[in-house]
Design a protein around this motif. Structure first.
Motif, short mmCIF file in Angstrom:
data_model
loop_
_atom_site.label_atom_id
_atom_site.label_comp_id
_atom_site.label_asym_id
_atom_site.label_seq_id
_atom_site.Cartn_x
_atom_site.Cartn_y
_atom_site.Cartn_z
N GLU A 1 43.53 38.44 42.39
CA GLU A 1 43.79 39.77 42.70
C GLU A 1 44.61 40.47 41.89
O GLU A 1 45.51 39.85 41.13
CB GLU A 1 44.49 39.70 43.98
CG GLU A 1 44.02 39.23 45.34
CD GLU A 1 45.13 39.03 46.40
OE1 GLU A 1 46.25 39.35 46.42
OE2 GLU A 1 44.71 38.16 47.50
N GLY A 2 44.10 41.64 41.50
CA GLY A 2 44.74 42.47 40.38
C GLY A 2 43.84 43.53 39.67
O GLY A 2 43.01 43.95 40.43
N ASP A 3 44.23 44.04 38.55
CA ASP A 3 43.40 45.13 38.00
C ASP A 3 41.85 44.53 37.75
O ASP A 3 41.01 45.43 37.81
CB ASP A 3 44.07 45.51 36.76
CG ASP A 3 45.18 46.11 36.97
OD1 ASP A 3 45.64 46.65 38.09
OD2 ASP A 3 46.11 46.18 35.92
N ARG A 4 41.70 43.44 37.62
CA ARG A 4 40.24 42.80 37.32
C ARG A 4 40.15 41.74 38.10
O ARG A 4 40.50 40.57 37.31
CB ARG A 4 40.06 42.82 35.80
CG ARG A 4 38.40 42.06 35.60
CD ARG A 4 37.58 42.72 36.04
NE ARG A 4 36.07 42.19 35.67
CZ ARG A 4 35.46 41.46 36.47
NH1 ARG A 4 35.96 41.10 37.84
NH2 ARG A 4 34.41 41.08 36.23
N PRO A 5 39.84 41.77 39.31
CA PRO A 5 39.92 40.78 40.22
C PRO A 5 39.07 39.37 39.69
O PRO A 5 38.06 39.77 38.88
CB PRO A 5 39.47 41.05 41.45
CG PRO A 5 39.60 42.45 41.51
CD PRO A 5 39.52 42.81 40.16
N THR B 1 39.41 36.95 37.60
CA THR B 1 39.53 37.17 35.99
C THR B 1 40.41 36.10 35.34
O THR B 1 41.59 36.20 35.81
CB THR B 1 39.48 38.41 35.31
OG1 THR B 1 38.41 39.01 35.91
CG2 THR B 1 39.26 38.37 33.81
N ALA C 1 43.51 38.41 36.22
CA ALA C 1 43.20 39.57 36.81
C ALA C 1 43.76 40.89 36.09
O ALA C 1 43.72 41.79 36.68
CB ALA C 1 43.73 39.49 38.22
N ASP C 2 43.81 40.65 34.66
CA ASP C 2 44.42 41.76 33.93
C ASP C 2 45.61 42.33 34.14
O ASP C 2 45.83 43.44 33.82
CB ASP C 2 43.15 42.92 33.94
CG ASP C 2 42.38 43.11 32.52
OD1 ASP C 2 42.55 42.17 31.83
OD2 ASP C 2 41.50 44.04 32.62
N LYS C 3 46.54 41.50 34.87
CA LYS C 3 47.61 42.12 35.18
C LYS C 3 48.71 40.87 35.14
O LYS C 3 50.09 41.43 34.87
CB LYS C 3 47.79 42.11 36.93
CG LYS C 3 48.72 42.94 37.56
CD LYS C 3 48.64 43.59 38.69
CE LYS C 3 49.76 44.02 39.48
NZ LYS C 3 49.56 44.56 40.78
N TYR C 4 48.51 39.70 34.81
CA TYR C 4 49.56 38.41 34.67
C TYR C 4 49.24 37.83 33.55
O TYR C 4 47.96 37.70 33.15
CB TYR C 4 49.51 37.65 36.07
CG TYR C 4 49.96 38.67 37.47
CD1 TYR C 4 51.14 38.82 37.55
CD2 TYR C 4 49.04 38.67 38.16
CE1 TYR C 4 51.15 39.62 38.87
CE2 TYR C 4 49.14 39.58 39.35
CZ TYR C 4 50.33 39.94 39.55
OH TYR C 4 50.48 40.75 40.70
N TYR D 1 47.02 35.50 41.90
CA TYR D 1 47.53 36.09 40.57
C TYR D 1 46.10 36.14 39.64
O TYR D 1 46.35 37.11 38.68
CB TYR D 1 48.76 35.87 39.88
CG TYR D 1 48.82 34.43 39.47
CD1 TYR D 1 48.32 34.23 38.30
CD2 TYR D 1 49.30 33.32 40.00
CE1 TYR D 1 47.99 32.67 37.49
CE2 TYR D 1 49.34 32.01 39.43
CZ TYR D 1 48.70 31.76 38.39
OH TYR D 1 48.83 30.53 37.91
#
Length: 83
Positions: A38-42, A44, A64-67, A35
């Motif tokens: 992998e995501g909108d900004r991997p 991170t 990842a700018d997602k969680y 998490y």
């Protein structure tokens, strides 16, 4: 550079916040979990806030700018590394 966003730690002078007393050479948090990778900004992790409860420092961070997640560290252990 590997373009990963990591979290570091510094110790500031309480009377002059522009004065850095010490800085860790290594990050205290870096992207390794799925998490965070992998995501909108991997690759991170970015801190959003901290809370000290007893002797434990809770670091709330985005992955990842997602969680949103939380990591913990013993405050004295971190302070000892900084001093």
């Amino acid at each position: 550079q590997d373009n990963k966003y990591r979290v570091g730690a510094v110790l500031l002078d309480v009377t002059d916040l522009d004065h850095v007393l010490s800085r860790l050479d290594e990050p205290i948090l870096e992207p390794v979990a799925p998490y965070e990778v992998e995501g909108d900004r991997p690759d991170t992790v970015f801190p959003c806030g901290v809370i000290l409860i007893g002797e434990t420092l809770f670091v709330y961070y985005g992955g990842a700018d997602k969680y949103t997640a939380v990591a913990t560290i013993e405050f004295k252990k971190l302070l000892n590394k900084l001093t």
